[in-house]
Design a protein around this motif. Sequence first.
Motif, PDB file in Angstrom:
ATOM      1  N   PRO A  76       0.816  -1.230   0.000  1.00  0.00           N
ATOM      2  CA  PRO A  76       0.000   0.000   0.000  1.00  0.00           C
ATOM      3  C   PRO A  76       0.843   1.270   0.000  1.00  0.00           C
ATOM      4  O   PRO A  76       0.328   2.361  -0.258  1.00  0.00           O
ATOM      5  CB  PRO A  76      -0.806  -0.128   1.299  1.00  0.00           C
ATOM      6  CG  PRO A  76      -0.025  -1.065   2.161  1.00  0.00           C
ATOM      7  CD  PRO A  76       0.638  -2.031   1.227  1.00  0.00           C
ATOM      8  N   LEU A  77       2.156   1.146   0.279  1.00  0.00           N
ATOM      9  CA  LEU A  77       3.029   2.315   0.253  1.00  0.00           C
ATOM     10  C   LEU A  77       3.186   2.889  -1.155  1.00  0.00           C
ATOM     11  O   LEU A  77       3.518   4.065  -1.316  1.00  0.00           O
ATOM     12  CB  LEU A  77       4.407   1.953   0.804  1.00  0.00           C
ATOM     13  CG  LEU A  77       4.479   1.592   2.284  1.00  0.00           C
ATOM     14  CD1 LEU A  77       5.862   1.061   2.631  1.00  0.00           C
ATOM     15  CD2 LEU A  77       4.146   2.803   3.133  1.00  0.00           C
ATOM     16  N   ILE A  78       2.965   2.078  -2.179  1.00  0.00           N
ATOM     17  CA  ILE A  78       3.122   2.567  -3.557  1.00  0.00           C
ATOM     18  C   ILE A  78       2.159   3.719  -3.819  1.00  0.00           C
ATOM     19  O   ILE A  78       2.557   4.799  -4.271  1.00  0.00           O
ATOM     20  CB  ILE A  78       2.907   1.422  -4.563  1.00  0.00           C
ATOM     21  CG1 ILE A  78       3.997   0.358  -4.411  1.00  0.00           C
ATOM     22  CG2 ILE A  78       2.897   1.969  -5.997  1.00  0.00           C
ATOM     23  CD1 ILE A  78       3.770  -0.875  -5.266  1.00  0.00           C
ATOM     24  N   GLU A  79       0.879   3.500  -3.513  1.00  0.00           N
ATOM     25  CA  GLU A  79      -0.112   4.548  -3.728  1.00  0.00           C
ATOM     26  C   GLU A  79      -0.213   5.484  -2.530  1.00  0.00           C
ATOM     27  O   GLU A  79      -0.374   6.691  -2.685  1.00  0.00           O
ATOM     28  CB  GLU A  79      -1.481   3.923  -4.015  1.00  0.00           C
ATOM     29  CG  GLU A  79      -1.564   3.191  -5.347  1.00  0.00           C
ATOM     30  CD  GLU A  79      -1.381   4.125  -6.529  1.00  0.00           C
ATOM     31  OE1 GLU A  79      -1.873   5.272  -6.487  1.00  0.00           O
ATOM     32  OE2 GLU A  79      -0.715   3.716  -7.500  1.00  0.00           O
ATOM     33  N   GLY A  80      -0.076   4.941  -1.326  1.00  0.00           N
ATOM     34  CA  GLY A  80      -0.318   5.745  -0.137  1.00  0.00           C
ATOM     35  C   GLY A  80       0.837   6.635   0.266  1.00  0.00           C
ATOM     36  O   GLY A  80       0.635   7.651   0.949  1.00  0.00           O
TER      37      GLY A  80
ATOM     38  N   ARG B 208       3.548   7.889  -4.186  1.00  0.00           N
ATOM     39  CA  ARG B 208       2.966   8.785  -5.185  1.00  0.00           C
ATOM     40  C   ARG B 208       2.893  10.229  -4.698  1.00  0.00           C
ATOM     41  O   ARG B 208       2.801  11.152  -5.502  1.00  0.00           O
ATOM     42  CB  ARG B 208       1.553   8.331  -5.554  1.00  0.00           C
ATOM     43  CG  ARG B 208       1.463   6.940  -6.139  1.00  0.00           C
ATOM     44  CD  ARG B 208       1.995   6.855  -7.555  1.00  0.00           C
ATOM     45  NE  ARG B 208       1.718   5.550  -8.140  1.00  0.00           N
ATOM     46  CZ  ARG B 208       2.285   5.072  -9.229  1.00  0.00           C
ATOM     47  NH1 ARG B 208       3.153   5.812  -9.890  1.00  0.00           N
ATOM     48  NH2 ARG B 208       1.992   3.879  -9.666  1.00  0.00           N
ATOM     49  N   GLY B 209       2.963  10.430  -3.397  1.00  0.00           N
ATOM     50  CA  GLY B 209       2.873  11.784  -2.872  1.00  0.00           C
ATOM     51  C   GLY B 209       4.191  12.520  -2.811  1.00  0.00           C
ATOM     52  O   GLY B 209       4.228  13.686  -2.412  1.00  0.00           O
ATOM     53  N   TYR B 210       5.275  11.877  -3.215  1.00  0.00           N
ATOM     54  CA  TYR B 210       6.587  12.512  -3.095  1.00  0.00           C
ATOM     55  C   TYR B 210       6.856  13.556  -4.170  1.00  0.00           C
ATOM     56  O   TYR B 210       7.727  14.403  -4.003  1.00  0.00           O
ATOM     57  CB  TYR B 210       7.691  11.452  -3.173  1.00  0.00           C
ATOM     58  CG  TYR B 210       7.766  10.528  -1.972  1.00  0.00           C
ATOM     59  CD1 TYR B 210       7.105  10.822  -0.787  1.00  0.00           C
ATOM     60  CD2 TYR B 210       8.508   9.363  -2.029  1.00  0.00           C
ATOM     61  CE1 TYR B 210       7.164   9.985   0.302  1.00  0.00           C
ATOM     62  CE2 TYR B 210       8.581   8.508  -0.939  1.00  0.00           C
ATOM     63  CZ  TYR B 210       7.911   8.824   0.221  1.00  0.00           C
ATOM     64  OH  TYR B 210       7.980   7.983   1.290  1.00  0.00           O
ATOM     65  N   ALA B 211       6.163  13.482  -5.296  1.00  0.00           N
ATOM     66  CA  ALA B 211       6.444  14.401  -6.407  1.00  0.00           C
ATOM     67  C   ALA B 211       5.145  14.977  -6.947  1.00  0.00           C
ATOM     68  O   ALA B 211       4.077  14.356  -6.847  1.00  0.00           O
ATOM     69  CB  ALA B 211       7.201  13.675  -7.518  1.00  0.00           C
ATOM     70  N   ASP B 212       5.232  16.162  -7.542  1.00  0.00           N
ATOM     71  CA  ASP B 212       4.060  16.786  -8.152  1.00  0.00           C
ATOM     72  C   ASP B 212       3.699  16.111  -9.469  1.00  0.00           C
ATOM     73  O   ASP B 212       2.532  16.039  -9.838  1.00  0.00           O
ATOM     74  CB  ASP B 212       4.311  18.277  -8.377  1.00  0.00           C
ATOM     75  CG  ASP B 212       4.486  19.044  -7.072  1.00  0.00           C
ATOM     76  OD1 ASP B 212       3.908  18.608  -6.052  1.00  0.00           O
ATOM     77  OD2 ASP B 212       5.214  20.046  -7.077  1.00  0.00           O
ATOM     78  N   ASP B 213       4.727  15.614 -10.191  1.00  0.00           N
ATOM     79  CA  ASP B 213       4.493  14.946 -11.469  1.00  0.00           C
ATOM     80  C   ASP B 213       4.252  13.458 -11.252  1.00  0.00           C
ATOM     81  O   ASP B 213       4.426  12.928 -10.151  1.00  0.00           O
ATOM     82  CB  ASP B 213       5.695  15.147 -12.396  1.00  0.00           C
ATOM     83  CG  ASP B 213       5.886  16.602 -12.789  1.00  0.00           C
ATOM     84  OD1 ASP B 213       4.878  17.271 -13.081  1.00  0.00           O
ATOM     85  OD2 ASP B 213       7.037  17.071 -12.802  1.00  0.00           O
ATOM     86  N   GLU B 214       3.873  12.782 -12.328  1.00  0.00           N
ATOM     87  CA  GLU B 214       3.629  11.348 -12.262  1.00  0.00           C
ATOM     88  C   GLU B 214       4.923  10.590 -11.962  1.00  0.00           C
ATOM     89  O   GLU B 214       6.010  10.954 -12.451  1.00  0.00           O
ATOM     90  CB  GLU B 214       3.046  10.836 -13.587  1.00  0.00           C
ATOM     91  CG  GLU B 214       1.659  11.370 -13.901  1.00  0.00           C
ATOM     92  CD  GLU B 214       0.561  10.645 -13.129  1.00  0.00           C
ATOM     93  OE1 GLU B 214       0.880   9.951 -12.157  1.00  0.00           O
ATOM     94  OE2 GLU B 214      -0.611  10.781 -13.517  1.00  0.00           O
TER      95      GLU B 214
ATOM     96  N   ALA C  53      -2.476  -2.166  -7.220  1.00  0.00           N
ATOM     97  CA  ALA C  53      -1.578  -1.607  -6.205  1.00  0.00           C
ATOM     98  C   ALA C  53      -0.713  -0.483  -6.741  1.00  0.00           C
ATOM     99  O   ALA C  53      -0.086   0.234  -5.955  1.00  0.00           O
ATOM    100  CB  ALA C  53      -0.691  -2.718  -5.642  1.00  0.00           C
ATOM    101  N   GLY C  54      -0.655  -0.329  -8.069  1.00  0.00           N
ATOM    102  CA  GLY C  54       0.111   0.781  -8.636  1.00  0.00           C
ATOM    103  C   GLY C  54       1.285   0.387  -9.501  1.00  0.00           C
ATOM    104  O   GLY C  54       2.079   1.251  -9.887  1.00  0.00           O
ATOM    105  N   ILE C  55       1.431  -0.895  -9.837  1.00  0.00           N
ATOM    106  CA  ILE C  55       2.479  -1.307 -10.774  1.00  0.00           C
ATOM    107  C   ILE C  55       2.020  -0.922 -12.175  1.00  0.00           C
ATOM    108  O   ILE C  55       0.967  -1.368 -12.639  1.00  0.00           O
ATOM    109  CB  ILE C  55       2.749  -2.825 -10.689  1.00  0.00           C
ATOM    110  CG1 ILE C  55       3.170  -3.210  -9.267  1.00  0.00           C
ATOM    111  CG2 ILE C  55       3.814  -3.230 -11.695  1.00  0.00           C
ATOM    112  CD1 ILE C  55       4.452  -2.566  -8.793  1.00  0.00           C
ATOM    113  N   ASP C  56       2.818  -0.119 -12.863  1.00  0.00           N
ATOM    114  CA  ASP C  56       2.422   0.410 -14.170  1.00  0.00           C
ATOM    115  C   ASP C  56       2.988  -0.392 -15.332  1.00  0.00           C
ATOM    116  O   ASP C  56       2.391  -0.443 -16.407  1.00  0.00           O
ATOM    117  CB  ASP C  56       2.898   1.864 -14.307  1.00  0.00           C
ATOM    118  CG  ASP C  56       2.385   2.750 -13.196  1.00  0.00           C
ATOM    119  OD1 ASP C  56       1.182   2.690 -12.901  1.00  0.00           O
ATOM    120  OD2 ASP C  56       3.197   3.498 -12.607  1.00  0.00           O
TER     121      ASP C  56
END
Length: 627
Positions: free
Chosen positions: A37-41, A44-50, A83-86
């Motif tokens: 859950p750390l991937i999305e939670g 993802r919040g560390y940067a303004d961009d994707e 979970a956020g794996i792209d």
Amino acid sequence: MHEYELPAFRAPLAAGAAVAVMASYNLIDGVPAHLSPLIEGELRGYADDEIMVVGDAGAVGNIAGVQEHLPDHVAGFAAALRAGIDSFTEDDEDSAPTVERLTEALARGLIEPAHVDRAVRRILSVRLRLGDLDPDPHDDVPPDTLDSLAHRELAREAARQSVVLLRNDGLLPLRPGTRVAVLGPLADTVLTDWYSGTPPYTISAYAGLLGRLPEVTTHPGTDRITLHVGDRAVRHDGDGPLALGDSPAEFDVVDWGQDVVALRAVDTGRYVGADDAGALVADRDGPGGWVVRETFRLHHRPDGTALLHHLATGRHVAVDLDGRLSVATGDPAVFTVTLRVDGAAEAAALAAAADVAVVVLGNHPMVNGRETEDRADLTLPTGQAELLRAVHAANPRTVLALTSSYPYAAGWAQAHLPAVLWSAHGGQEHGNGLADVLLGAADPGGRLTQTWYADAAELPDLLDYDVIGADATYLYHRGDPLYPFGHGLSYAEFDYAGLRLSTATARAGEEVEVSVEVTNTGRRPGTEVVQLYTRQRHSRVKQPLRQLRDFARVTLDPGCAARVTLRVRTADLAWWDETRAAMVVEDAVHSVLVGRSARDIRLAGALTVTGGDATAEPAGTSFGAAR
């Protein structure tokens, strides 16, 4: 996690210096990291961009495979996408299985089109930002531009700056006219580490010194053997399979530790490995590849004979019906091993004839202590340690130049040798960079980025990741390390004086300047890496004994001084409060420590921090500086 692991990801992602992350293979508290859950939670919040998150090779397949976390691959691939794996790194270049599994997941209702759209948007966003969808700007760049003189000099500067001088009693730098013997398995070879590019050329330690001193000799220090099965010898013809015959082939035995050896054919310089059919052939550049097929163990028997065990297949070498050596079928062959050349003795003889011996030891990046393989201990390979002792006995003026991907418990060398250096595998200009330092053309500029322990007994269990509870890393280690974090000597000597803080009291969120005057008290120019650590003196949780906050590099001529300014961001003094699920700063006094390494502190002061969020101290233990 919040104080040690995640900050390493947060800073480069927040700065835009990194735009993508690869999830790891392991499970954390029983959950595959690809489903964290750390991937999305968090991430993802560390940067303004994707931020693009990539699955490691085969790792999504592991979820329902070796990890047995979900019942089938359709469920595993769907869970990873949710979970956020792209991007899925599966089945090499064959995307069909991944597409099939995700299509089935869509049909089952395990994922929605929005999950696919989200992943595609992130991938394309990052590729656009990196220019990956533009015409390739390197199409018209000729190879000689990449291998230009400017690029060669940059590679040489990187190599010389990375050399760490661990010990020196005055033998280094070498004086002009010194006769040198460059010895050891890494004396005249340059190895590439994992994910390295292909160098256009390589300069070994021997080649780097050759021509710069009046006499430079070399020897790998490896034993040379022949092998017989009964009255027939092991031979080889060019690149063909090894087979039994009348004329024995000679092989150098290269010891890479934990009894793992590689066999190098003397007449061709090529290494022995098993081909896809299991036949032993001597046609390899050396150990390499995801599956290393060029490593063996000699299992010596009481009667003096030996079995040859092939590590990749787990089988002993046999002789097939045509007399060829193979690991495909057959009963183990019983070999008679005959020593033709005592490598340590020959190297020692060259050392005795030289003014100084430089012994170049270390690891092979593809053997032991690599991805999929953990080291059992911190010791040098047995053959390398014996070589070092033999050379030192022949010539006490012996320098150990370690070239490795990791630390060693090199306590014998520290206690007996006049000089010890270390660097990682330094690329094409490794030999020139090392020679520049050995000869004093450059001051050793490297500093250790990890603690070198005196013994593996000081380390926690291999699977114990609790650095706080285990008193691990430089932050919490209470013992005396062989070489501490930040350690590295110069050819000059430096004096520290005049510690100043811009303020003795700061509020949480402010920045404090810390300055010291550094003077070169030696006889030659030198470079010092001034390091700033802090320690919270009292806390309601266990705090690090020391933690690096800033550092600065300063180069000074003899007798010259400079005031060096470093900075402490009080926000960095925060710790994770589990009761609040947040990073907090306590009202506390912090020791401000400035010196040459984590254990070589020259000056100390105090900084009081107020206005934090953790001022209240609940009932329980208060951890003082001693804890």
